[in-house]
Design a protein around this motif. Sequence first.
Motif, PDB file in Angstrom:
ATOM      1  N   GLY A   3       0.796  -1.224   0.000  1.00 43.09           N
ATOM      2  CA  GLY A   3       0.000   0.000   0.000  1.00 43.09           C
ATOM      3  C   GLY A   3       0.829   1.273   0.000  1.00 43.09           C
ATOM      4  O   GLY A   3       0.298   2.342   0.249  1.00 43.09           O
ATOM      5  N   GLN A   4       2.111   1.166  -0.310  1.00 43.85           N
ATOM      6  CA  GLN A   4       2.956   2.351  -0.288  1.00 43.85           C
ATOM      7  C   GLN A   4       3.579   2.625  -1.652  1.00 43.85           C
ATOM      8  O   GLN A   4       3.707   1.737  -2.486  1.00 43.85           O
ATOM      9  CB  GLN A   4       4.087   2.192   0.727  1.00 43.85           C
ATOM     10  N   ASN A  38       6.207   0.947  -6.138  1.00 42.86           N
ATOM     11  CA  ASN A  38       4.969   0.815  -5.378  1.00 42.86           C
ATOM     12  C   ASN A  38       4.776  -0.659  -5.041  1.00 42.86           C
ATOM     13  O   ASN A  38       5.514  -1.520  -5.516  1.00 42.86           O
ATOM     14  CB  ASN A  38       3.766   1.410  -6.119  1.00 42.86           C
ATOM     15  N   PHE A  40       1.275  -3.027  -4.453  1.00 43.19           N
ATOM     16  CA  PHE A  40      -0.176  -3.060  -4.286  1.00 43.19           C
ATOM     17  C   PHE A  40      -0.712  -4.465  -4.103  1.00 43.19           C
ATOM     18  O   PHE A  40      -0.167  -5.435  -4.597  1.00 43.19           O
ATOM     19  CB  PHE A  40      -0.914  -2.304  -5.389  1.00 43.19           C
ATOM     20  N   ASP A  54      -8.118   3.108  -3.126  1.00 39.81           N
ATOM     21  CA  ASP A  54      -7.271   3.577  -2.033  1.00 39.81           C
ATOM     22  C   ASP A  54      -5.908   2.920  -2.121  1.00 39.81           C
ATOM     23  O   ASP A  54      -5.574   2.316  -3.142  1.00 39.81           O
ATOM     24  CB  ASP A  54      -7.942   3.333  -0.677  1.00 39.81           C
ATOM     25  N   GLN A  55      -5.135   3.004  -1.058  1.00 40.05           N
ATOM     26  CA  GLN A  55      -3.756   2.547  -1.092  1.00 40.05           C
ATOM     27  C   GLN A  55      -3.595   1.041  -1.272  1.00 40.05           C
ATOM     28  O   GLN A  55      -2.480   0.583  -1.481  1.00 40.05           O
ATOM     29  CB  GLN A  55      -3.000   2.996   0.166  1.00 40.05           C
ATOM     30  N   LEU A  61      -2.224   3.371  -6.813  1.00 42.53           N
ATOM     31  CA  LEU A  61      -0.781   3.440  -6.572  1.00 42.53           C
ATOM     32  C   LEU A  61       0.047   3.613  -7.851  1.00 42.53           C
ATOM     33  O   LEU A  61       1.119   4.215  -7.807  1.00 42.53           O
ATOM     34  CB  LEU A  61      -0.307   2.205  -5.800  1.00 42.53           C
TER      35      LEU A  61
END
Length: 166
Positions: A3-4, A38, A40, A54-55, A61
Amino acid sequence: MQGQVYVGSGAPEILTTVLGSCIACCLYDPIARVGGMNHFLLAEPTPGSGTVADQNYGIFLMELLINQMMTRGGVKSRMKAHIYGGGNMHAGMTRIGDANARFALSFLADEGIPVARQDVGGDSARRVDFDPILGRTRCRHVEKYTAPAPKPITQPTMSGGELELF
């Protein structure tokens, strides 16, 4: 982490993540010498679910990674991608890894970003190391270890003696 998104600081550094069914996209611009990664969990929300991207979702992402790279001097038309992960970790379950990999490759094709390297699918986890300045990656498959069979724990038998409860 899952998620980053992280875009390199410009100083020498190595970005690292571990993937199962998740996807990591490593993007870099070789002229600007800027890159990022990223990680995901899922491609995009299920239509009609009411979930907003969302993340956890690649659709969010991937856009975020491209935009953050552009704010650091990257030019989209020069970007190149490396895609890793998308393993189908549990036999007999939904093939989430395959769906994640298809999404990432389709997204990059739609954006006109060529994939320079990919290692997706299969049934093993991966560890990915990425140099965001040089655009170099190393992907290692994580060996599957079979847990040893549980051994029953035997309790010694007690004879005699008394037990006093407080």
